[in-house]
Design a protein around this motif. Structure first.
Motif, PDB file in Angstrom:
ATOM      1  N   ALA A 124     -10.713  -0.315  -2.506  1.00 37.47           N
ATOM      2  CA  ALA A 124     -10.535  -2.211  -3.025  1.00 37.47           C
ATOM      3  C   ALA A 124     -10.966  -1.664  -4.590  1.00 37.47           C
ATOM      4  O   ALA A 124     -10.578  -2.082  -5.381  1.00 37.47           O
ATOM      5  CB  ALA A 124     -10.130  -3.350  -2.278  1.00 37.47           C
ATOM      6  N   VAL A 149       0.586  -0.913  -0.279  1.00 34.81           N
ATOM      7  CA  VAL A 149       0.192   0.420  -0.012  1.00 34.81           C
ATOM      8  C   VAL A 149       0.906   1.271   0.225  1.00 34.81           C
ATOM      9  O   VAL A 149       0.752   2.125  -0.161  1.00 34.81           O
ATOM     10  CB  VAL A 149      -1.035   0.064   1.201  1.00 34.81           C
ATOM     11  CG1 VAL A 149      -1.458   1.096   1.406  1.00 34.81           C
ATOM     12  CG2 VAL A 149      -1.825  -0.944   0.684  1.00 34.81           C
ATOM     13  N   LEU A 191      -4.579  -4.002   0.417  1.00 39.83           N
ATOM     14  CA  LEU A 191      -6.450  -3.101   1.351  1.00 39.83           C
ATOM     15  C   LEU A 191      -7.152  -5.098   1.587  1.00 39.83           C
ATOM     16  O   LEU A 191      -7.368  -4.761   2.360  1.00 39.83           O
ATOM     17  CB  LEU A 191      -6.937  -2.443   0.367  1.00 39.83           C
ATOM     18  CG  LEU A 191      -5.833  -1.198  -0.146  1.00 39.83           C
ATOM     19  CD1 LEU A 191      -6.396  -0.581  -0.979  1.00 39.83           C
ATOM     20  CD2 LEU A 191      -5.804  -0.355   1.436  1.00 39.83           C
ATOM     21  N   LYS A 224      -2.526  -2.875  -5.021  1.00 37.16           N
ATOM     22  CA  LYS A 224      -2.897  -2.336  -3.877  1.00 37.16           C
ATOM     23  C   LYS A 224      -4.315  -2.750  -4.138  1.00 37.16           C
ATOM     24  O   LYS A 224      -4.761  -2.799  -2.302  1.00 37.16           O
ATOM     25  CB  LYS A 224      -3.372  -1.135  -4.060  1.00 37.16           C
ATOM     26  CG  LYS A 224      -3.457   0.115  -3.089  1.00 37.16           C
ATOM     27  CD  LYS A 224      -3.476   1.414  -3.272  1.00 37.16           C
ATOM     28  CE  LYS A 224      -3.766   2.438  -2.273  1.00 37.16           C
ATOM     29  NZ  LYS A 224      -4.699   4.116  -2.555  1.00 37.16           N
TER      30      LYS A 224
END
Length: 492
Positions: free
Chosen positions: A397, A231, A387, A383
Motif C-alpha cells: 500500500a 484490489v 489493501l 488499491k
C-alpha cells in the motif's frame, strides 16, 4: 475526445424531434437518418450512442457547477461567493439543500436519465441491424456502460433511484433496494468488460473501452467498501499496461496535454461560443481584477472572462501541503491586479485553484480543457486504500502511495511503515493524500462520505445543519411530481 461528442449530436437530436408541422413541409426525406430509418441503420444507432455519451457528460451547459463544484462545496476544500450561482452554492455549503433547487434536476437527475433512455433505445433496437454478433455486442456493451455510469452518478448523489430497463417501462417506477441497485450497475459494467475493446483500439478516442469499465468497477467497489474486489479490478487495470502516471503534475491538466497516459475517463470540453460543452472553471477561479500570477508569469488574455462568482479554496486545506509538494503549485496564493498591486489571497480562505490552466484559445467563458473523471493515480490510491482496509498498513500500500507522491516531488520523503501504527492512521493519511492529488476533480465529497467524516468535518466548521441524512442529496421535487411512487430521501 471532442469529435464523438460534438459531430452528429445535433443530427441525432433533430432526428428525434422531426415532425411534419404542415403538409407543405412534408417533403420526401432521402437520408438514412430519416425518422423511420434511424434505428435500423448503424449510422442511426451510432448517433443515438453519441447523444447518450453527451448526456452522460452533461454537455447541455457549462460544466463547473455540475461536474466539480457541487461535489466540493460541502467539503473541506472550497467554498464560493458572489454571482448568480451563489444562491445555489450556499445551499450546498450550509447543508440546507431543498428538493426544489432546480440544479438538482437540471444538472444531476435529468441528463443522466436521458443518457439511460438513449442507452435503452440502443439495446432495444440493436438486433434490427445486419451486423455481426461481435459488433452488436460491442454496441450493447457501450450502451450498458453508459447506463451503468449514469446510474452510478445518480446512486452516489441520491441513493437508489428508479431502474429503467426499457423505454416501455411504466412511468411510475418505485425505488429499488440498495442491493438491487448495486447488482444492476455491476451487471452492466461486467457486460461491458466482456465485450468492450482494449484501450486504444476503440473506434474513436473517447468511447468506452475495457480500461474505463475496469476503472468504474474499481471506483464503484471502493465506494461500496468491497475491498477485495477493488484490489482484484485495479490489478486487472494495471495489468493492461496501457496507463501510467503523467510525469509532470503541473502540466497534466493543460489543454495541450489532453489524451495523456493518465486519463482513463474524462468529461470532454471544447471552446465554443455557446459554452454547450465547455469547461468554465477558470471564470470563477480568476480573482476579480486578475492581471498576472507573479509565480508562473501567467498574464490575463483579452479572450478570457472573470465571473462575479468566485471559487475560493480554504486555507486549512492549503496549509496541509508539504512545502515541497508540487501539487500545490496549481493553487495561486497571490496575484497582481490591473492597477499593478499585489493582492494576497492566502490567509483569508481565498486561494484559487488554477488546476484547469486557462485555455489560450478560449472563447470568452468557454475553455476547452477536459475534466478528468478517473485518472491512473486514482486507481493506485484506491488499491492502497483497499489493501489497508483488508490487512492494515503494509509495504505494498505504501509503495503505491509513494509512486503518486514521487511524481509530486516528494521522493525525498517517502512514507514508511513506521509512520502508521494502525489502519486508522493510514486511512486518515490516504484521505489527505487524495485531497492533495484530486482537489478540483469532484472526488472529495464521496471520499469524505466513504471515510465517515463529511458531516463531522462540516460540524467542526460550525455548519449546524450538517446532519447524517445529508450525505444524500434530496430527490428533486420535479422528479417526485412526475412519479408519485418515488419516495423522498429521509429527512427532506
Amino acid at each position: 475526445m471532442k469529435t464523438i461528442y460534438i459531430k452528429n449530436l445535433i443530427v441525432v437530436m433533430l432526428a428525434f424531434n422531426m415532425t411534419s408541422c404542415v403538409d407543405m413541409l412534408d417533403e420526401p426525406v432521402y437520408s438514412q437518418l430519416a425518422p423511420d430509418n434511424l434505428l435500423t441503420t448503424e449510422e442511426g444507432i451510432k448517433n443515438v450512442l453519441y447523444s447518450a455519451y453527451a448526456h452522460t457528460a452533461n454537455m447541455s451547459g457549462a460544466s463547473s457547477k455540475a461536474v466539480i463544484a457541487m461535489e466540493e462545496w460541502q467539503t473541506d476544500l472550497m467554498w464560493q461567493t458572489g454571482g448568480g450561482e451563489n444562491g445555489t452554492a450556499v445551499q450546498f455549503i450550509n447543508f440546507t439543500l431543498d428538493p426544489g433547487l432546480g440544479i438538482l434536476f437540471s444538472d444531476l437527475w435529468a441528463p443522466n436519465y436521458r443518457a439511460i433512455r438513449n442507452a435503452n433505445i440502443i439495446l432495444e433496437n440493436i438486433n434490427n441491424l445486419k451486423l455481426s454478433d461481435q459488433k452488436k455486442n460491442e454496441y450493447s456493451a457501450e450502451a450498458r456502460f453508459i447506463r451503468a455510469i449514469s446510474y452510478i452518478k445518480l446512486y452516489n448523489s441520491f441513493g437508489p433511484v428508479p431502474i429503467r430497463r426499457s423505454t416501455t417501462d411504466e412511468l411510475e417506477v418505485s425505488r429499488p433496494s440498495i442491493d438491487e441497485m448495486k447488482l444492476f450497475i455491476e451487471e452492466d459494467l461486467l457486460f461491458g468488460l466482456n465485450f468492450l475493446p482494449q484501450p486504444g483500439s476503440e473506434d474513436e478516442f473517447g468511447r468506452a473501452n475495457k480500461g474505463a469499465a475496469l476503472a468504474f468497477l474499481s471506483k464503484f467497489y471502493l465506494q461500496e467498501k468491497n475491498w477485495q474486489k477493488v484490489v482484484d479490478y485495479t490489478n486487472q487495470l494495471v495489468a493492461l499496461g496501457y496507463y501510467s502516471l503523467y510525469p509532470v503534475y503541473q502540466q497534466m491538466f493543460k489543454v495541450e496535454n489532453e489524451r495523456n497516459s493518465e486519463m482513463i475517463w474524462v468529461r470532454p470540453a471544447y471552446a465554443d461560443a455557446t459554452r454547450s460543452s465547455a469547461n468554465d472553471w477558470m471564470n470563477g477561479a480568476f480573482p476579480v481584477g486578475f492581471q498576472k500570477d507573479p509565480v508562473s508569469g501567467l498574464e490575463f488574455q483579452s479572450n478570457w472572462v472573470v465571473f462575479a462568482s468566485e471559487y475560493r479554496m480554504r486555507d486549512q486545506f492549503y496549509n496541509t501541503f508539504s512545502e515541497d509538494d508540487k501539487r500545490k503549485d496549481l493553487i495561486i496564493t497571490s496575484f497582481i491586479n490591473k492597477a499593478g498591486d499585489t493582492i494576497q489571497l492566502l490567509g483569508d480562505d481565498n486561494t484559487r485553484s488554477f488546476k484547469y490552466w486557462p485555455d489560450p484559445n478560449a472563447i470568452q467563458q468557454a475553455h476547452g480543457t477536459d475534466i478528468p473523471v478517473i485518472r491512473y493515480a486514482d486507481i493506485l490510491l484506491a488499491k492502497a486504500e483497499a489493501l489497508n482496509e483488508i490487512s492494515g498498513p503494509n509495504e505494498e500500500a505504501l509503495n503505491l502511495i509513494n509512486q503518486v507522491r514521487e511524481r509530486a516531488g516528494l521522493n525525498d520523503s517517502p512514507l514508511a511503515l513506521s509512520n502508521f501504527p494502525s489502519k486508522e492512521s493510514l486511512r486518515e493519511h490516504i484521505l489527505k493524500e487524495r485531497g492533495w492529488e484530486f482537489y478540483s476533480e469532484a472526488t472529495r465529497r464521496l471520499d469524505m462520505i466513504r471515510m465517515g467524516v463529511l458531516i463531522s468535518d462540516a460540524q467542526k466548521r460550525g455548519i449546524s445543519n450538517a446532519q447524517g441524512f445529508r450525505t444524500l442529496l434530496p430527490i428533486p421535487q420535479q422528479a417526485i411530481d412526475s412519479n408519485p411512487v418515488l419516495i423522498q430521501n429521509e429527512g427532506y
